[in-house]
Design a protein around this motif. Structure first.
Motif, PDB file in Angstrom:
ATOM      1  N   UNK A   4      71.740  -4.656   3.350  1.00 24.18           N
ATOM      2  CA  UNK A   4      72.034  -3.416   4.052  1.00 24.18           C
ATOM      3  C   UNK A   4      70.763  -2.791   4.602  1.00 24.18           C
ATOM      4  N   UNK A   5      69.693  -2.838   3.826  1.00 22.11           N
ATOM      5  CA  UNK A   5      68.426  -2.268   4.286  1.00 22.11           C
ATOM      6  C   UNK A   5      67.903  -3.042   5.493  1.00 22.11           C
ATOM      7  N   UNK A   6      67.967  -4.361   5.434  1.00 18.81           N
ATOM      8  CA  UNK A   6      67.508  -5.175   6.558  1.00 18.81           C
ATOM      9  C   UNK A   6      68.330  -4.891   7.811  1.00 18.81           C
ATOM     10  N   UNK A   7      69.642  -4.730   7.638  1.00 21.93           N
ATOM     11  CA  UNK A   7      70.506  -4.411   8.778  1.00 21.93           C
ATOM     12  C   UNK A   7      70.160  -3.039   9.341  1.00 21.93           C
ATOM     13  N   UNK A   8      69.923  -2.076   8.450  1.00 19.80           N
ATOM     14  CA  UNK A   8      69.554  -0.735   8.880  1.00 19.80           C
ATOM     15  C   UNK A   8      68.260  -0.759   9.680  1.00 19.80           C
ATOM     16  N   UNK A   9      67.264  -1.485   9.186  1.00 13.94           N
ATOM     17  CA  UNK A   9      65.978  -1.573   9.875  1.00 13.94           C
ATOM     18  C   UNK A   9      66.156  -2.170  11.271  1.00 13.94           C
ATOM     19  N   UNK A  10      66.963  -3.213  11.371  1.00 16.82           N
ATOM     20  CA  UNK A  10      67.181  -3.867  12.669  1.00 16.82           C
ATOM     21  C   UNK A  10      67.818  -2.911  13.669  1.00 16.82           C
ATOM     22  N   UNK A  11      68.804  -2.149  13.212  1.00 19.04           N
ATOM     23  CA  UNK A  11      69.483  -1.204  14.105  1.00 19.04           C
ATOM     24  C   UNK A  11      68.565  -0.034  14.448  1.00 19.04           C
ATOM     25  N   UNK A  12      67.780   0.410  13.473  1.00 15.24           N
ATOM     26  CA  UNK A  12      66.950   1.611  13.656  1.00 15.24           C
ATOM     27  C   UNK A  12      65.718   1.381  14.510  1.00 15.24           C
ATOM     28  N   UNK A  13      65.242   0.153  14.606  1.00 19.85           N
ATOM     29  CA  UNK A  13      63.948  -0.106  15.248  1.00 19.85           C
ATOM     30  C   UNK A  13      63.815   0.497  16.648  1.00 19.85           C
ATOM     31  N   UNK A  14      64.802   0.356  17.541  1.00 20.78           N
ATOM     32  CA  UNK A  14      64.639   0.947  18.876  1.00 20.78           C
ATOM     33  C   UNK A  14      64.506   2.469  18.843  1.00 20.78           C
ATOM     34  N   UNK A  15      65.171   3.110  17.893  1.00 18.32           N
ATOM     35  CA  UNK A  15      65.096   4.568  17.784  1.00 18.32           C
ATOM     36  C   UNK A  15      63.710   4.989  17.305  1.00 18.32           C
ATOM     37  N   UNK A  16      63.172   4.246  16.345  1.00 13.66           N
ATOM     38  CA  UNK A  16      61.822   4.527  15.872  1.00 13.66           C
ATOM     39  C   UNK A  16      60.813   4.337  16.998  1.00 13.66           C
ATOM     40  N   UNK A  17      60.971   3.268  17.739  1.00 12.59           N
ATOM     41  CA  UNK A  17      60.029   2.976  18.823  1.00 12.59           C
ATOM     42  C   UNK A  17      60.095   4.037  19.920  1.00 12.59           C
ATOM     43  N   UNK A  18      61.300   4.546  20.193  1.00 17.82           N
ATOM     44  CA  UNK A  18      61.437   5.578  21.222  1.00 17.82           C
ATOM     45  C   UNK A  18      60.704   6.857  20.793  1.00 17.82           C
ATOM     46  N   UNK A  19      60.830   7.209  19.511  1.00 19.32           N
ATOM     47  CA  UNK A  19      60.102   8.378  19.013  1.00 19.32           C
ATOM     48  C   UNK A  19      58.598   8.121  19.091  1.00 19.32           C
ATOM     49  N   UNK A  20      58.172   6.905  18.719  1.00 18.86           N
ATOM     50  CA  UNK A  20      56.766   6.563  18.777  1.00 18.86           C
ATOM     51  C   UNK A  20      56.201   6.634  20.186  1.00 18.86           C
ATOM     52  N   UNK A  21      56.968   6.163  21.150  1.00 18.14           N
ATOM     53  CA  UNK A  21      56.528   6.208  22.543  1.00 18.14           C
ATOM     54  C   UNK A  21      56.380   7.652  23.023  1.00 18.14           C
ATOM     55  N   UNK A  22      57.294   8.505  22.580  1.00 19.38           N
ATOM     56  CA  UNK A  22      57.287   9.903  23.030  1.00 19.38           C
ATOM     57  C   UNK A  22      56.154  10.694  22.389  1.00 19.38           C
ATOM     58  N   UNK A  23      55.869  10.425  21.101  1.00 20.87           N
ATOM     59  CA  UNK A  23      54.901  11.243  20.367  1.00 20.87           C
ATOM     60  C   UNK A  23      53.526  10.608  20.213  1.00 20.87           C
ATOM     61  N   UNK A  24      53.482   9.286  20.165  1.00 18.09           N
ATOM     62  CA  UNK A  24      52.233   8.590  19.883  1.00 18.09           C
ATOM     63  C   UNK A  24      51.854   8.608  18.421  1.00 18.09           C
ATOM     64  N   UNK A  25      52.675   9.232  17.577  1.00 17.67           N
ATOM     65  CA  UNK A  25      52.360   9.373  16.161  1.00 17.67           C
ATOM     66  C   UNK A  25      53.053   8.286  15.329  1.00 17.67           C
ATOM     67  N   UNK A  26      52.706   8.239  14.048  1.00 19.91           N
ATOM     68  CA  UNK A  26      53.319   7.293  13.121  1.00 19.91           C
ATOM     69  C   UNK A  26      54.768   7.704  12.853  1.00 19.91           C
TER      70      UNK A  26
END
Length: 246
Positions: free
Chosen positions: A77-99
């Motif tokens: 379940x955690x691996x599936x969650x990470x796979x689905x979440x990755x684009x959302x994390x990356x979008x926040x990272x692109x917008x903020x430049x932060x960790x």
């Protein structure tokens, strides 16, 4: 070697034989392979079965028990969650430049399971394996606020002078988080470090994870409301995607 240690070693040997075997293993095969007395094998198998480490198939042979299934399912379940979440994390990272981090509850704490690194030299930190008291963490505060981890019983450790001083202060903070929809910290784990985080809900409507953004105070100070709105928006989008997956 004491009797207790010897029993543990023998039980571990039986468990290892069953788990690594390509098919279910019979009681007779385990006796023959280990050379242990039949009574000893019987007693240890019964204990392993009683505790969910082993179970019997319809023919009575032994295979891995429910505890192994539960463990594997949880991490799948955690691996599936990470796979689905990755684009959302990356979008926040692109917008903020932060960790940007994705955290999940485990016992009474929070574990970081995915990270998008800061593009800045100052603030580029890996949070994997970093032990942060939940009340000093934006991710942890989210988990407390939405009942994903149990509230602490004893005194709260003070990481810095800005850390929440006691349970009453924590409870007031959690009420504020539920009203605003996101958590924030400012120098509570480490001086000069700020963070915001928002909850991620599963298909059952419960909070199963949180997304957080962290960085140095000199960049994030005064930006908490804007960052909070961004993280809430992306967390809600991720929650909707998870709900569709069931």
């Amino acid at each position: 070697m004491g009797q207790g240690t010897q029993s543990i070693d023998r039980a571990a040997e039986l468990l290892s034989l069953v788990i690594h075997a390509p098919t279910a293993v019979t009681y007779t095969e385990l006796v023959e392979t280990t050379g242990l007395a039949r009574s000893t094998v019987s007693r240890l198998l019964a204990a392993l079965e009683r505790n969910g480490l082993l179970e019997r198939d319809p023919e009575g042979a032994f295979r891995g028990g429910a505890m192994f299934t539960h463990y594997a399912t949880r991490f799948d379940r955690v691996e599936s969650l990470v796979a689905v979440a990755q684009p959302y994390l990356e979008r926040i990272g692109e917008h903020t430049g932060e960790t940007v981090n994705l955290g999940v509850p485990r016992g009474d704490t929070v574990v970081h399971v995915a990270q998008v690194d800061s593009r800045y030299v100052v603030g580029a930190t890996s949070w994997v394996d970093v032990d942060v008291p939940p009340h000093c963490s934006a991710l942890g505060k989210v988990m407390y606020a939405f009942d994903a981890i149990p509230l602490p019983d004893g005194p709260l450790p003070r990481c810095t002078s800005a850390s929440l001083p006691d349970r009453s202060a924590l409870l007031r903070e959690l009420e504020r988080i539920r009203e605003r929809g996101f958590a924030e910290t400012s120098g509570e784990f480490e001086e000069g470090l700020d963070a915001v985080a928002a909850p991620v809900r599963g298909a059952d409507g419960l909070v199963h994870a949180a997304i957080g953004v962290s960085g140095p105070t000199f960049r994030l100070e005064g930006e908490h409301e804007e960052l909070g709105a961004l993280v809430v928006a992306e967390s809600e989008r991720l929650s909707r995607a998870l709900a569709k997956l069931g």
